[in-house]
Design a protein around this motif. Structure first.
Motif, short mmCIF file in Angstrom:
data_model
loop_
_atom_site.label_atom_id
_atom_site.label_comp_id
_atom_site.label_asym_id
_atom_site.label_seq_id
_atom_site.Cartn_x
_atom_site.Cartn_y
_atom_site.Cartn_z
N LEU A 145 49.59 15.99 -23.94
CA LEU A 145 48.67 16.99 -24.47
C LEU A 145 47.21 16.62 -24.27
O LEU A 145 46.32 17.45 -24.38
N PRO B 184 44.93 21.82 -34.86
CA PRO B 184 46.05 21.92 -33.91
C PRO B 184 46.77 23.27 -34.01
O PRO B 184 46.93 23.83 -35.09
N SER C 27 52.05 25.08 -31.42
CA SER C 27 52.73 24.38 -30.32
C SER C 27 52.29 22.91 -30.25
O SER C 27 53.10 22.04 -29.93
N GLN C 28 51.03 22.62 -30.55
CA GLN C 28 50.57 21.24 -30.58
C GLN C 28 51.17 20.50 -31.77
O GLN C 28 51.45 19.31 -31.69
N TRP C 29 51.35 21.22 -32.87
CA TRP C 29 51.98 20.62 -34.05
C TRP C 29 53.38 20.14 -33.71
O TRP C 29 53.78 19.05 -34.07
N LYS D 282 58.25 19.32 -27.28
CA LYS D 282 56.82 19.16 -27.08
C LYS D 282 56.07 19.10 -28.40
O LYS D 282 56.51 19.63 -29.41
N GLY D 283 54.90 18.42 -28.36
CA GLY D 283 54.04 18.40 -29.53
C GLY D 283 54.06 17.10 -30.30
O GLY D 283 54.79 16.15 -29.97
N GLY E 63 42.58 17.61 -35.15
CA GLY E 63 42.80 17.13 -33.79
C GLY E 63 41.46 16.75 -33.20
O GLY E 63 40.40 17.18 -33.66
#
Length: 274
Positions: A28, A66, A69-71, A76-77, A230
């Motif tokens: 990421l 975040p 999807s980043q969480w 992923k994430g 983030g």
């Protein structure tokens, strides 16, 4: 050692952040705090609306909220990464709920979206919109969303139920059902689709792995909901190595972790005598 200085509005204050408060999420190119955002006295900052969370973070240098999807999703994430390599840190992700930078906009019967959504290019539509990496402005007592990445999400379930399918790239469920699904750890998706309730705007709340709430307006707050920060990364923050070297290091790390686990199990069985 150095400290990141935070320029903050007076209404909410955050404890100063240090480099060791973050972990880098592979793939990421971002760093995310190991714990939820805290006040200067060390307590978790809760009871802050999504709007105020966005305004607070926008006042800081080089920080962001975040996205869902980043969480984290299935592969992923941040959360699945911690679950695999740092389960003790992953506990913070699943013990309390938190805001993410993912806003859902539901259309009314005529296809209009909320008047609070003032992003160029948004027109009438028939499906929900996902707004990420947005910018919020305050006009008197009103908040408006003036920027953001907009994605149509026709597969977003418009009913409450147990998660059956999931889109890692969007950080959203795509199918729900009546029966708990072990694949998604019996996660539950709760949604309120009534447009008359705050003009169809829903700020997503994450926690408990795949569970998600899409029922709260961005103006609401709760003593049980916080957020985490983030930080964007520059090239100078990374060490460049080849893919083969990276995969070898990962395997080595997994081997060391397994060895340490076996050692812990062995030591737990040791008895001493004199």
């Amino acid at each position: 050692m150095y400290i990141f200085m935070l320029r903050q509005p007076l209404r909410h204050q955050l404890a100063e952040l240090r480099p060791e408060d973050f972990f880098v999420v592979p793939g990421l190119d971002v760093a995310i705090t190991k714990t939820k955002a805290r006040k200067p006295d060390g307590s978790v900052l809760r009871a802050i609306s999504w709007y105020d969370t966005k305004m607070l973070i926008q006042s800081l240098d080089n920080y962001f909220l975040p996205t869902s999807s980043q969480w984290g999703g299935k592969e992923k994430g941040a959360r699945p990464y911690l679950q695999r390599y740092y389960p003790e840190l992953e506990k913070d992700f699943i013990t309390e709920r938190e805001w993410v930078d993912s806003l859902i906009a539901l259309p009314d019967k005529e296809g209009k979206y909320s008047s609070m959504l003032q992003i160029s290019g948004v027109k009438k539509g028939k499906v929900p919109l996902l707004i990420e990496k947005s910018k919020v402005e305050r006009h008197g007592y009103m908040y408006v969303v003036t920027e953001g990445k907009v994605t149509e999400v026709p597969e977003l379930p418009l009913e409450t139920g147990y998660v059956q399918e999931w889109d890692d790239d969007l950080g959203l469920p795509t199918k729900v059902g009546d029966e708990p699904n072990e694949t998604f750890e019996k996660a539950y998706f709760y949604v309120n689709t009534n447009y008359d309730y705050h003009e169809g705007l829903r700020a997503l709340v994450r926690g408990e792995r795949f569970s998600m709430t899409a029922a709260w307006p961005p103006s609401s707050s709760s003593p049980y909901v916080g957020f985490r920060l983030g930080r964007t990364m520059s090239d100078s923050d990374f060490m460049k190595i080849s893919r083969l070297e990276y995969e070898a290091l990962i395997k080595q790390k997994e081997s060391i972790s397994q060895s340490l686990k076996k050692l812990d199990e062995l030591l737990s069985k040791v008895k001493f005598w004199h």
